[in-house]
Design a protein around this motif. Structure first.
Motif, short mmCIF file in Angstrom:
data_model
loop_
_atom_site.label_atom_id
_atom_site.label_comp_id
_atom_site.label_asym_id
_atom_site.label_seq_id
_atom_site.Cartn_x
_atom_site.Cartn_y
_atom_site.Cartn_z
N ARG A 145 5.64 24.43 -49.10
CA ARG A 145 5.74 23.45 -50.18
C ARG A 145 4.36 23.31 -50.81
O ARG A 145 3.35 23.21 -50.12
CB ARG A 145 6.21 22.11 -49.62
CG ARG A 145 6.81 21.20 -50.67
CD ARG A 145 7.49 20.00 -49.99
NE ARG A 145 8.17 19.17 -50.95
CZ ARG A 145 9.36 19.44 -51.46
NH1 ARG A 145 10.00 20.53 -51.10
NH2 ARG A 145 9.92 18.63 -52.34
N GLN B 8 9.14 26.68 -52.82
CA GLN B 8 9.76 25.86 -51.77
C GLN B 8 10.78 26.69 -50.98
O GLN B 8 11.54 27.47 -51.55
CB GLN B 8 10.45 24.66 -52.43
CG GLN B 8 11.13 23.71 -51.47
CD GLN B 8 11.77 22.55 -52.23
OE1 GLN B 8 11.44 22.30 -53.38
NE2 GLN B 8 12.67 21.86 -51.56
N THR C 113 13.14 21.73 -46.71
CA THR C 113 12.59 20.38 -46.85
C THR C 113 12.00 19.84 -45.55
O THR C 113 11.26 18.86 -45.58
CB THR C 113 13.69 19.41 -47.32
OG1 THR C 113 14.73 19.37 -46.33
CG2 THR C 113 14.27 19.83 -48.64
#
Length: 504
Positions: free
Chosen positions: A278, A291, A294
């Motif tokens: 990220r 990316q 998450t």
């Protein structure tokens, strides 16, 4: 006695129908799926905020289509997700607009530059084509569809309502403080557009208004009240992952708001994972080509995933919102693995299932087709055996259950009416043949057998008199007394015969 029995039977059937209705409703409410909110239309297939994307989402049966509004230089509201047109249109390909690029400091203190929609007239914006805003998605449909105004999208939603399947609209005021700072406030114009499109009527499609800025929501609430429409729209407060919302803020918002829209990592909390590349400084909801994921679910969120077949495990934010009567609609659910926690192994259906178990009331999705597929996999287990008979997957489960309940009610009413009619008919039939004791004691109306009545009517002259005296209508005794071979005449002849025999 028969009337009492019929009344008792009717009351029993009505009570049974009420119990059935409550069973259906309880089953549906307990296990209903979250609302499906089409985030900017269907951006996984079409450029965002286009009529074509919204139409596709409606075809997949979403509950709401979601859009953002910004203002043009001449005060028209258009559907764009950003204040600038750089990422979502082909404005950079128009040399005539090259000098419109602008840099400014937003009221939040953030610097932003680009082709601001507020520096273009609507006529100029109509020359632009929408394009796929996320660079790693399919660009085949870019440069095919025009930028649309809010009234055009509202008309699409209203047309879907007229076709028999209401679709709600879920509108965000984008950068309201910025627009106010340049003399183009959004709230009054938004309410004007809604009223012009027919949303002033309570029977119109469901309506939710949302914003990251509480001041904008308060302005919208005041505007609606000033127009005589208090409560016409539900208000949702959007939260980014950097927000820290305390109980006092939630209490204050609950006095006029409907719900909150948090970034999904605020519901299913994440731990940073070294595997997830990220860019430094990116927000948790940023769309970055670099990316890859998450993060990983925290222990609490993982426990919720493990409990999908058992008790519901909810995050603290969901519990706090629900305790104040607020719904929770997290954003944004996308198909690409880079937008999910590693725990889901790039499976969007698994991610949606977890959030349903975490107790959310709705989800913003980029791919309505995937949401429809997920709903089809949700074989909900109703709390009652009645619900299990009619329960089924899909966003229309509650409507189907309600329809069956209405049909059961109509069936019960028909059954009661039939029983009452049958009882009355049988009583009437018995009365027709029980005439001899009454005919000599009444001078008004008397029932007679059908065959005997036809002979009497014919003897009395038939015609219009016969039409007056149907088989279920009592005949005047006066007719019977003047008719040959009527019961009184027969009795009189027998009396005379007896007298004559006695005299002999």
């Amino acid at each position: 006695m028969l009337k009492f029995q019929c009344s008792t039977l009717s009351a029993a059937l009505v009570c049974a129908v009420c119990v059935l209705h409550l069973a259906f409703t309880a089953s549906a409410d307990e296990h209903k799926a979250p609302l499906i909110i089409a985030h900017r239309g269907s951006p996984c297939h079409f450029p965002e905020e286009t009529l074509e994307g919204f139409s596709r989402a409606i075809e997949y049966g979403v509950d709401y289509i979601e859009m953002d509004v910004v203002s043009t230089k001449d005060g028209h509201l258009i559907c764009r997700h950003e204040l600038t047109l750089d990422d979502s249109t082909d404005v950079a390909d128009h040399p005539e607009f090259a000098e419109r690029k602008w840099a400014t400091t937003l009221p939040s203190g953030r610097e932003q530059s680009g082709f601001f929609a507020a520096n273009f007239t609507l006529q100029e914006i109509r020359t632009l084509y929408a394009r796929q805003a996320i660079p790693f998605r399919n660009q085949a449909s870019s440069h095919s569809f025009r930028v649309r105004t809010l009234p055009e999208v509202l008309q699409l939603a209203m047309n879907s309502t007229e076709s028999g399947r209401p679709v709600g609209v879920y509108i965000e005021t984008k950068g309201p403080a910025f627009h106010s700072s340049i003399g183009q406030p959004l709230e009054a114009r938004l309410v004007d557009a809604l009223i012009a499109a027919g949303y002033g009527k309570m029977a119109a499609a469901p309506l939710i208004l949302q914003s990251f800025e509480l001041q904008s929501l308060q302005n919208l609430s005041r505007e609606l009240e000033a127009r005589g429409l208090p409560g016409r729209a539900d208000l949702v407060w959007l939260l980014d992952c950097a927000s820290e919302v305390n109980d006092t803020q939630l209490d204050a918002f609950a006095t006029y708001g409907y719900g909150i829209g948090p970034e999904k990592s605020m519901v299913a909390t994440l731990d940073l994972a070294p595997e997830c590349a990220r860019s430094e400084g990116d927000a948790c909801s940023a769309v970055s080509p670099s990316q890859t994921c998450t993060g990983r679910l925290t222990t609490a969120a993982a426990a919720g995933a493990a409990a999908r077949s058992g008790a519901t495990v909810r995050s603290g934010l969901v519990e706090r919102a629900h305790a104040r009567g607020l719904v929770v609609h997290p954003y944004t659910f996308r198909n690409e693995g880079r937008f999910m926690a590693l725990d889901f192994d790039a499976d969007p259906l698994a991610e949606l299932s977890l959030f349903r178990e975490l107790g959310v009331d709705g989800v913003f999705v980029d791919c309505p087709a995937t949401a429809a597929e997920w709903l089809a996999t949700q074989h909900l287990t109703p709390t009652s055996w009645i619900g299990s008979v009619i329960g089924g997957p899909g966003p229309r489960q509650s409507a189907a259950i309600a329809s069956v309940s209405v049909l059961a009610t109509l069936l019960a009413i028909t059954l009661v009416w039939g029983v009452v009619t049958l009882v009355r008919h049988r009583r009437r039939q018995r009365a027709k043949y029980d005439f001899f004791p009454s005919m000599f004691n009444t001078g008004d109306l008397t029932w007679y057998p059908p065959d005997y009545r036809r002979a009497v009517v014919d003897e009395a002259g038939g015609g219009s008199r016969g039409e007056e005296c149907g088989e279920d209508t009592p005949l005047p005794t006066s007719i019977m007394m003047t008719t040959i071979d009527s019961p009184p005449r027969i009795a009189e002849r027998e009396r005379r015969a007896d007298n004559a025999a006695g005299g002999t």
